[in-house]
Design a protein around this motif. Structure first.
Motif, PDB file in Angstrom:
ATOM      1  N   LYS A  99       0.885  -1.076   0.348  1.00 57.78           N
ATOM      2  CA  LYS A  99      -0.129   0.412   0.201  1.00 57.78           C
ATOM      3  C   LYS A  99       0.889   1.137  -0.356  1.00 57.78           C
ATOM      4  O   LYS A  99       0.282   2.057  -0.919  1.00 57.78           O
ATOM      5  N   ASP A 100       1.822   1.045   0.969  1.00 57.82           N
ATOM      6  CA  ASP A 100       2.657   2.744   1.150  1.00 57.82           C
ATOM      7  C   ASP A 100       3.633   2.470  -0.789  1.00 57.82           C
ATOM      8  O   ASP A 100       4.214   3.411  -0.236  1.00 57.82           O
ATOM      9  N   HIS A 101       3.542   1.819  -1.324  1.00 57.65           N
ATOM     10  CA  HIS A 101       4.347   2.068  -3.102  1.00 57.65           C
ATOM     11  C   HIS A 101       3.577   2.246  -3.894  1.00 57.65           C
ATOM     12  O   HIS A 101       3.946   2.844  -4.974  1.00 57.65           O
ATOM     13  N   GLN A 103       1.086   5.592  -5.332  1.00 59.23           N
ATOM     14  CA  GLN A 103       0.941   6.298  -5.279  1.00 59.23           C
ATOM     15  C   GLN A 103      -0.524   6.965  -6.209  1.00 59.23           C
ATOM     16  O   GLN A 103      -0.420   6.880  -7.283  1.00 59.23           O
ATOM     17  N   TRP A 105      -2.226   9.849  -8.435  1.00 58.72           N
ATOM     18  CA  TRP A 105      -2.407  11.550  -8.805  1.00 58.72           C
ATOM     19  C   TRP A 105      -3.990  11.117  -9.359  1.00 58.72           C
ATOM     20  O   TRP A 105      -3.698  10.654 -10.197  1.00 58.72           O
ATOM     21  N   GLU A 114       1.069   5.067  -9.647  1.00 55.63           N
ATOM     22  CA  GLU A 114       2.027   5.094 -10.277  1.00 55.63           C
ATOM     23  C   GLU A 114       2.173   4.013  -8.583  1.00 55.63           C
ATOM     24  O   GLU A 114       2.312   4.376  -7.862  1.00 55.63           O
ATOM     25  N   ASN A 156       3.862  15.823 -12.243  1.00 54.74           N
ATOM     26  CA  ASN A 156       3.717  15.755 -11.059  1.00 54.74           C
ATOM     27  C   ASN A 156       3.784  17.359 -10.526  1.00 54.74           C
ATOM     28  O   ASN A 156       4.617  17.969 -11.058  1.00 54.74           O
ATOM     29  N   PRO A 169      -1.082  15.051  -5.225  1.00 56.97           N
ATOM     30  CA  PRO A 169      -1.132  13.329  -5.029  1.00 56.97           C
ATOM     31  C   PRO A 169      -2.025  13.458  -3.900  1.00 56.97           C
ATOM     32  O   PRO A 169      -3.034  14.305  -3.500  1.00 56.97           O
ATOM     33  N   SER A 171      -4.197  11.003  -0.695  1.00 48.59           N
ATOM     34  CA  SER A 171      -3.957  11.077   0.522  1.00 48.59           C
ATOM     35  C   SER A 171      -4.338   9.408   0.308  1.00 48.59           C
ATOM     36  O   SER A 171      -5.374   9.042  -0.025  1.00 48.59           O
ATOM     37  N   TRP A 172      -4.058   8.487   1.560  1.00 50.09           N
ATOM     38  CA  TRP A 172      -4.834   7.729   0.977  1.00 50.09           C
ATOM     39  C   TRP A 172      -6.674   7.993   2.147  1.00 50.09           C
ATOM     40  O   TRP A 172      -7.166   7.211   2.401  1.00 50.09           O
TER      41      TRP A 172
END
Length: 172
Positions: A99-101, A103, A105, A114, A156, A169, A171-172
């Motif tokens: 999940k933290d990999h 992103q 946009w 991404e 970006n 970007p 956010s979750w």
């Protein structure tokens, strides 16, 4: 020779302003809040600077820094496109992409997702075709297959003139 500089093509102000080759590490120097900025999907070899006109005409080795999935709004409503994007993110998580990999946009009209190169693509002359075929096999029509050698994509934090919005970007 090789990929010491990780060269990319950029287009400042419009996709038609192609042909400027820079090291990937210098990309942020070209971000301007009033101008669109695009970059090539792939890095190319350092020697490409000699006689470079456009990545569309380049016939050497390509390298991929990360994978960008494009999910366009098209004629769909924004909420439908956002839901389609989050469903795709769930697909990635189901494939063990951390999940933290991931992103996500907002690109100004659609979404870019991404991730690092989880497929481990090696630099090669036919990398654009290899990536295109691999992603199509893996994801079919869930994404727009944007991996051809001449493709450029919005950078970006830059302006989308069609919408007047910026690539930002989420956010979750």
């Amino acid at each position: 020779m090789g990929f010491n500089k990780n060269l990319i093509e950029i287009a400042v102000g419009s996709v038609s302003n192609r042909g400027k080759l820079i090291p990937y590490s210098e990309l942020t120097k070209y971000i301007n809040k009033e101008k669109e900025l695009y970059r090539s999907m792939f890095c190319i070899e350092d020697h490409a600077m000699e006689g470079f006109t456009s990545i569309k005409n380049y016939n050497g080795m390509y390298k991929l820094k990360h994978i960008i999935f494009d999910i366009d709004k098209g004629s769909n409503a924004g909420a439908f496109t956002m839901d389609r994007t989050w469903q795709f993110v769930k697909t990635l998580i189901g494939m063990d992409v951390k999940k933290d990999h991931i992103q996500v946009w907002f690109s100004g009209r659609g979404f870019h997702v991404e991730i690092p190169d989880y497929f481990g693509f090696d630099p090669s002359e036919d990398l654009p075709q290899t990536v295109k075929l691999t992603l199509h096999k893996e994801f079919g029509n869930e994404i727009d297959n944007i991996y051809d050698k001449g493709r450029i994509i919005r950078v970006n934090y830059t302006l989308n003139k069609k919408s007047g919005l910026y690539k930002t970007p989420l956010s979750w």
